[in-house]
Write an enzyme that holds these catalytic residues in place. Structure first.
Site, PDB file in Angstrom:
ATOM      1  N   PRO A  90       1.076  -1.149  -0.130  1.00  0.00           N
ATOM      2  CG  PRO A  90      -0.591  -1.506   1.336  1.00  0.00           C
ATOM      3  CD  PRO A  90       0.574  -1.976   1.530  1.00  0.00           C
ATOM      4  CD  GLU A  91       5.244   1.944  -2.700  1.00  0.00           C
ATOM      5  OE1 GLU A  91       5.336   3.256  -2.917  1.00  0.00           O
ATOM      6  OE2 GLU A  91       5.725   1.556  -2.733  1.00  0.00           O
ATOM      7  CE  LYS A 110       3.856   5.503   2.989  1.00  0.00           C
ATOM      8  NZ  LYS A 110       5.223   4.767   2.904  1.00  0.00           N
ATOM      9  CB  CYS A 161      19.317  -4.524 -15.831  1.00  0.00           C
ATOM     10  SG  CYS A 161      18.900  -3.378 -16.168  1.00  0.00           S
ATOM     11  CB  CYS A 167      22.437  -3.412 -19.041  1.00  0.00           C
ATOM     12  SG  CYS A 167      22.431  -3.192 -17.376  1.00  0.00           S
ATOM     13  CB  CYS A 209      20.791  -1.901 -12.240  1.00  0.00           C
ATOM     14  SG  CYS A 209      21.989  -2.127 -13.731  1.00  0.00           S
ATOM     15  CB  CYS A 259      21.275   1.383 -15.116  1.00  0.00           C
ATOM     16  SG  CYS A 259      21.579   0.300 -16.258  1.00  0.00           S
TER      17      CYS A 259
END
Length: 261
Positions: free
Chosen positions: A4-5, A53, A231, A234, A256, A259
């Site tokens: 939950p966000e 929230k 990833c 990449c 990553c 990246c």
């Protein structure tokens, strides 16, 4: 399982508002010791709103304040239908003539005088999905501590309200930022926050959120929950760790190493 966000709480508030607003409560049952004797039956629900929230059900002079935390949820049921979660996990039951609203495993549940609502949510920064959204103020608050890792600054609800762990990890991947990068070294924090706000806005009407553009199961995320996987851009293995302002408040990070710099 979707954590939950801000988007989840926004969607929950709108569903509860449609079912409860303008209707008289015929029965209320608060299954937490501090509020077990509170009875709001006879009161009319004025509105249900999200604040970051946090969720607020306003009835007359009262505000039912809840926070879903990691496992909480509000469900709506027509009278006579079976609940989809065990009854022992219910913390609040609100009934009107058409609906039962059941709050399960709520991390916070309290019944406040409406005048005291600010004591629960007044510390929050601008709401990413709210009418008070203010990008300039969010940038000002988030950039106040230049040495703080950007991951922690974006998670801090005092800076801006609505991001959770999944959103921040995904946003930092999309922006090419390692979670440990100090805020002062983020070239365009305004652009980062604006991008995150748009991500929340796009996902707020979806039950299953996506960050990659794909709705296929297992393809919705770039890095969150994908430790040891490759990833998608990449092929480098996704790394995981923990960050927190103190040992008891650490949150999981995913990135990553190629990246994100």
């Amino acid at each position: 399982m979707v954590m939950p966000e801000g988007d989840t709480v926004w969607r929950t508030a709108h569903r509860l508002h449609d079912a409860l607003a303008g209707q008289e409560l015929l029965c209320t049952d608060f299954r937490v010791p501090a509020f077990a004797t509170v009875d709001l039956s006879g009161e009319v629900v004025d509105e249900v709103v999200s604040r970051g929230k946090h969720l607020l059900i306003r009835t007359g002079q009262h505000s039912i304040h809840s926070h879903l935390k990691m496992e909480g949820a509000w469900h709506l049921y027509r009278h006579g239908t079976d609940w989809r979660r065990p009854g022992h996990s219910a913390r609040a039951v609100l009934e009107n003539a058409q609906w039962q609203a059941v709050g399960y495993s709520l991390g916070i549940l309290e019944v406040l005088d409406l005048d005291d609502e600010e004591s629960a949510v007044g510390h929050l920064g601008p709401d990413l999905l709210g009418p008070d959204w203010d990008l300039d103020e969010a940038v000002r608050r988030t950039s106040a501590d230049q040495q703080r890792p950007v991951f922690l600054a974006l998670l801090d609800q005092r800076n801006l309200a609505g991001f959770g762990n999944e959103y921040v990890n995904e946003l930092l991947f999309i922006q090419g930022l390692r979670p440990t990068r100090p805020v002062g070294e983020v070239a365009d924090l305004r652009r980062v926050i604006s991008r995150g706000q748009r991500m929340l806005d796009v996902n707020k009407s979806r039950i299953d959120r996506s960050f990659t553009g794909s709705a296929r199961t297992g393809e919705e995320r770039w890095v969150y929950g994908r430790e040891r996987s490759r990833c998608r851009r990449c092929g480098t293995r996704i790394q995981t760790g923990q960050l927190g302002d103190r040992p008891t408040a650490e949150r999981n990070t995913f990135w990553c190493p190629h990246c994100q710099t």
